[in-house]
Motif scaffolding. Structure first.
Motif, PDB file in Angstrom:
ATOM      1  N   LEU A  87       1.904  -0.862  -3.382  1.00  0.00           N
ATOM      2  CA  LEU A  87       2.512   0.150  -4.232  1.00  0.00           C
ATOM      3  C   LEU A  87       2.078   1.490  -3.663  1.00  0.00           C
ATOM      4  O   LEU A  87       0.882   1.696  -3.403  1.00  0.00           O
ATOM      5  CB  LEU A  87       2.052  -0.020  -5.684  1.00  0.00           C
ATOM      6  CG  LEU A  87       2.601  -1.279  -6.362  1.00  0.00           C
ATOM      7  CD1 LEU A  87       1.801  -1.634  -7.608  1.00  0.00           C
ATOM      8  CD2 LEU A  87       4.089  -1.106  -6.691  1.00  0.00           C
ATOM      9  N   GLU A  88       3.057   2.364  -3.427  1.00  0.00           N
ATOM     10  CA  GLU A  88       2.768   3.639  -2.772  1.00  0.00           C
ATOM     11  C   GLU A  88       3.054   4.795  -3.728  1.00  0.00           C
ATOM     12  O   GLU A  88       4.126   4.825  -4.344  1.00  0.00           O
ATOM     13  CB  GLU A  88       3.648   3.740  -1.512  1.00  0.00           C
ATOM     14  CG  GLU A  88       3.324   4.916  -0.639  1.00  0.00           C
ATOM     15  CD  GLU A  88       4.258   4.993   0.563  1.00  0.00           C
ATOM     16  OE1 GLU A  88       4.185   4.114   1.442  1.00  0.00           O
ATOM     17  OE2 GLU A  88       5.078   5.928   0.600  1.00  0.00           O
ATOM     18  N   THR A  89       2.142   5.740  -3.826  1.00  0.00           N
ATOM     19  CA  THR A  89       2.388   6.885  -4.721  1.00  0.00           C
ATOM     20  C   THR A  89       3.425   7.814  -4.121  1.00  0.00           C
ATOM     21  O   THR A  89       3.415   8.093  -2.926  1.00  0.00           O
ATOM     22  CB  THR A  89       1.140   7.769  -4.976  1.00  0.00           C
ATOM     23  OG1 THR A  89       0.518   8.016  -3.731  1.00  0.00           O
ATOM     24  CG2 THR A  89       0.191   7.126  -5.931  1.00  0.00           C
TER      25      THR A  89
ATOM     26  N   HIS B 113      -2.799  -2.178  -2.280  1.00  0.00           N
ATOM     27  CA  HIS B 113      -2.380  -3.487  -1.753  1.00  0.00           C
ATOM     28  C   HIS B 113      -2.328  -4.470  -2.932  1.00  0.00           C
ATOM     29  O   HIS B 113      -3.311  -4.645  -3.642  1.00  0.00           O
ATOM     30  CB  HIS B 113      -3.410  -3.932  -0.712  1.00  0.00           C
ATOM     31  CG  HIS B 113      -2.956  -5.057   0.148  1.00  0.00           C
ATOM     32  ND1 HIS B 113      -3.610  -5.415   1.301  1.00  0.00           N
ATOM     33  CD2 HIS B 113      -1.911  -5.915   0.046  1.00  0.00           C
ATOM     34  CE1 HIS B 113      -2.999  -6.445   1.860  1.00  0.00           C
ATOM     35  NE2 HIS B 113      -1.958  -6.767   1.112  1.00  0.00           N
ATOM     36  N   THR B 114      -1.164  -5.102  -3.138  1.00  0.00           N
ATOM     37  CA  THR B 114      -1.027  -5.993  -4.294  1.00  0.00           C
ATOM     38  C   THR B 114      -0.833  -7.463  -3.927  1.00  0.00           C
ATOM     39  O   THR B 114      -1.045  -8.332  -4.774  1.00  0.00           O
ATOM     40  CB  THR B 114       0.162  -5.554  -5.190  1.00  0.00           C
ATOM     41  OG1 THR B 114       1.312  -5.400  -4.367  1.00  0.00           O
ATOM     42  CG2 THR B 114      -0.144  -4.244  -5.903  1.00  0.00           C
ATOM     43  N   GLU B 115      -0.395  -7.754  -2.710  1.00  0.00           N
ATOM     44  CA  GLU B 115      -0.192  -9.166  -2.360  1.00  0.00           C
ATOM     45  C   GLU B 115      -0.138  -9.407  -0.858  1.00  0.00           C
ATOM     46  O   GLU B 115       0.349  -8.579  -0.105  1.00  0.00           O
ATOM     47  CB  GLU B 115       1.134  -9.685  -2.971  1.00  0.00           C
ATOM     48  CG  GLU B 115       1.346 -11.181  -2.753  1.00  0.00           C
ATOM     49  CD  GLU B 115       2.617 -11.719  -3.409  1.00  0.00           C
ATOM     50  OE1 GLU B 115       3.694 -11.105  -3.240  1.00  0.00           O
ATOM     51  OE2 GLU B 115       2.522 -12.751  -4.104  1.00  0.00           O
TER      52      GLU B 115
ATOM     53  N   HIS C 157       7.737   0.616  -4.423  1.00  0.00           N
ATOM     54  CA  HIS C 157       7.452  -0.695  -3.868  1.00  0.00           C
ATOM     55  C   HIS C 157       7.536  -0.704  -2.346  1.00  0.00           C
ATOM     56  O   HIS C 157       8.450  -0.122  -1.766  1.00  0.00           O
ATOM     57  CB  HIS C 157       8.482  -1.682  -4.450  1.00  0.00           C
ATOM     58  CG  HIS C 157       8.615  -2.963  -3.688  1.00  0.00           C
ATOM     59  ND1 HIS C 157       7.636  -3.923  -3.687  1.00  0.00           N
ATOM     60  CD2 HIS C 157       9.616  -3.464  -2.918  1.00  0.00           C
ATOM     61  CE1 HIS C 157       8.022  -4.952  -2.939  1.00  0.00           C
ATOM     62  NE2 HIS C 157       9.221  -4.695  -2.461  1.00  0.00           N
ATOM     63  N   CYS C 158       6.580  -1.374  -1.668  1.00  0.00           N
ATOM     64  CA  CYS C 158       6.677  -1.660  -0.232  1.00  0.00           C
ATOM     65  C   CYS C 158       6.473  -3.155  -0.046  1.00  0.00           C
ATOM     66  O   CYS C 158       5.512  -3.714  -0.566  1.00  0.00           O
ATOM     67  CB  CYS C 158       5.581  -0.977   0.575  1.00  0.00           C
ATOM     68  SG  CYS C 158       5.422   0.771   0.335  1.00  0.00           S
TER      69      CYS C 158
ATOM     70  N   PRO D 225      -7.598   0.596  -1.747  1.00  0.00           N
ATOM     71  CA  PRO D 225      -7.448   0.043  -3.103  1.00  0.00           C
ATOM     72  C   PRO D 225      -6.539  -1.184  -3.153  1.00  0.00           C
ATOM     73  O   PRO D 225      -5.597  -1.306  -2.370  1.00  0.00           O
ATOM     74  CB  PRO D 225      -6.861   1.206  -3.903  1.00  0.00           C
ATOM     75  CG  PRO D 225      -6.360   2.188  -2.906  1.00  0.00           C
ATOM     76  CD  PRO D 225      -7.122   1.979  -1.646  1.00  0.00           C
ATOM     77  N   TRP D 226      -6.856  -2.092  -4.059  1.00  0.00           N
ATOM     78  CA  TRP D 226      -6.079  -3.323  -4.205  1.00  0.00           C
ATOM     79  C   TRP D 226      -6.088  -3.771  -5.655  1.00  0.00           C
ATOM     80  O   TRP D 226      -6.984  -3.436  -6.441  1.00  0.00           O
ATOM     81  CB  TRP D 226      -6.632  -4.433  -3.299  1.00  0.00           C
ATOM     82  CG  TRP D 226      -8.084  -4.758  -3.531  1.00  0.00           C
ATOM     83  CD1 TRP D 226      -9.163  -4.071  -3.029  1.00  0.00           C
ATOM     84  CD2 TRP D 226      -8.623  -5.812  -4.346  1.00  0.00           C
ATOM     85  NE1 TRP D 226     -10.339  -4.645  -3.471  1.00  0.00           N
ATOM     86  CE2 TRP D 226     -10.042  -5.716  -4.281  1.00  0.00           C
ATOM     87  CE3 TRP D 226      -8.055  -6.829  -5.121  1.00  0.00           C
ATOM     88  CZ2 TRP D 226     -10.897  -6.588  -4.965  1.00  0.00           C
ATOM     89  CZ3 TRP D 226      -8.918  -7.710  -5.798  1.00  0.00           C
ATOM     90  CH2 TRP D 226     -10.310  -7.584  -5.722  1.00  0.00           C
TER      91      TRP D 226
END
Ligand code: AVJ
Length: 352
Positions: free
Chosen positions: A287-289, A311-313, A272-273, A65-66
């Motif tokens: 972003l990790e749950t 995955h956000t960036e 946050h990672c 997912p992103w």
């Protein structure tokens, strides 16, 4: 200052024409003189916002997912980014500013004055404004995805530099750039600071820059900031700061997605990672749950297992040589680069 070799092989990509245009109302002279009334013209159609939702859903339901990094930049996100640029760990903004300040006269000699300065991802417009006295642009065109933010910045700038014509364009450049016909085509100087080019993959960056090259016409050029490859510990800290501002910036994308998509992400469920991946030469943000969660939106849902990531960036880092080659591949020539003493960041100029 460094001169790099030239090669060619421009590529062309199609792009969509969805953007918000901020136009100056010239019907009320008094208002223009004092408040410089701004009018927003919404050129985004219902189909475009549907496409945005479609892209979001496709990303959220993908095997990996992103969420597109453009969702960082709502009004709060833009302010959080502004805070990031002042963090001790986040070196790119102040390193770039130092390069520009130190070499501004050399840059002005190389670039020339009286140009149409097109600021891509203008934000608070501070970087471009610092160049105004040396570059003396004929016109300033500020482009940014966050329209509210642009409006405020331009309002201030117009009072400070009444001699420079200014236009604001609110648009998403992640699908390419399309400028309205009202922007003169001769003498365009694209200004793309901050290393935002790093959000594209090298291949996407090449097509985006080819696109710019094609929009340069007579006497055009590009002044662009690029973050350079460096020690992992420095990059890790820059994207995972002690105060947690980058964490807030990353997590805020979930609030923005909730408001765009009508989803029910609970920010508290996520962490946050941010770290450098040397194999890919990029910083990655995810972003990790913290636990297994179910996220719903009108017409769908996704179950996330504990520890699963969105995955956000990506923020790609280059060597001076590799980025010079990328510029050449995009059809630019006469590549020049200025760097700081530690070689942490580079500002490139190239002609179209
Ligand atoms: C605005 C894309 C250049 O990649 O360094 C800052 C965004 N992300 N901290 C970057 C960002 C996390 C920034 N750019």
């Amino acid at each position: 200052m460094l001169q790099l070799n030239k090669k060619e092989n421009p590529m062309v990509t199609a792009h969509t024409d969805n953007h918000l245009e901020l136009v100056r109302s010239n019907s009320h002279r008094a208002a223009r003189r004092t408040t410089d009334a701004l009018r927003w013209r919404n050129r985004e159609t219902i189909a475009d916002s549907w496409l945005g939702r479609k892209e979001l859903i496709a990303g959220l339901t993908a095997p990996h997912p992103w969420i597109s990094s453009k969702y960082f930049y709502d009004a709060l996100g833009s302010q959080l980014f502004d805070a990031i640029t002042r963090l001790p760990e986040y070196y790119p903004t102040r390193t770039e500013a130092a390069i520009l300040a130190r070499h501004v006269n050399d840059i002005a000699r190389t670039v020339g004055t009286g140009r149409i300065l097109i600021d891509l991802g203008a934000g608070n417009c501070e970087k471009a404004a610092a160049l105004f006295p040396a570059l003396r642009p004929a016109q300033y065109v500020a482009v940014d995805i966050s329209t509210e933010y642009l409006e405020t910045a331009l309002f201030r700038l117009r009072q400070q530099f009444p001699g420079i014509a200014m236009t604001g364009l609110g648009m998403d450049m992640s699908q390419g750039l399309s400028l309205p016909d009202s922007i003169p085509d001769a003498g365009r100087l694209f200004f793309y600071p901050g290393s935002s080019i790093g959000n594209f993959t090298p291949q996407e960056a090449t097509s985006f820059l080819s696109d710019l090259q094609l929009q340069c016409h007579r006497g055009g050029g590009l002044l662009i900031g690029v973050d350079l490859i460096k020690e992992k510990a420095i990059l890790d800290a820059a994207y995972d700061d002690a105060l947690g501002v980058t964490a807030a910036f990353n997590l805020n994308a979930l609030n923005n997605v909730n408001s765009v998509l009508g989803s029910d992400f609970d920010v508290r469920d996520w962490r946050h990672c941010g770290f450098f991946n040397p194999t890919m030469s990029r910083v990655e943000m995810h972003l990790e749950t913290r636990l297994a969660v179910e996220v719903h939106w009108p017409g769908g849902l996704r179950c996330f297992e504990a520890g699963e990531r969105i995955h956000t960036e990506n923020s790609y880092k280059y060597s001076v040589e590799d980025f010079g080659e990328l510029l050449s591949k995009a059809g630019f020539t006469n590549v020049t680069a200025w760097t700081d003493q530690r070689k942490w960041f580079a500002t490139f100029y190239a002609t179209a």
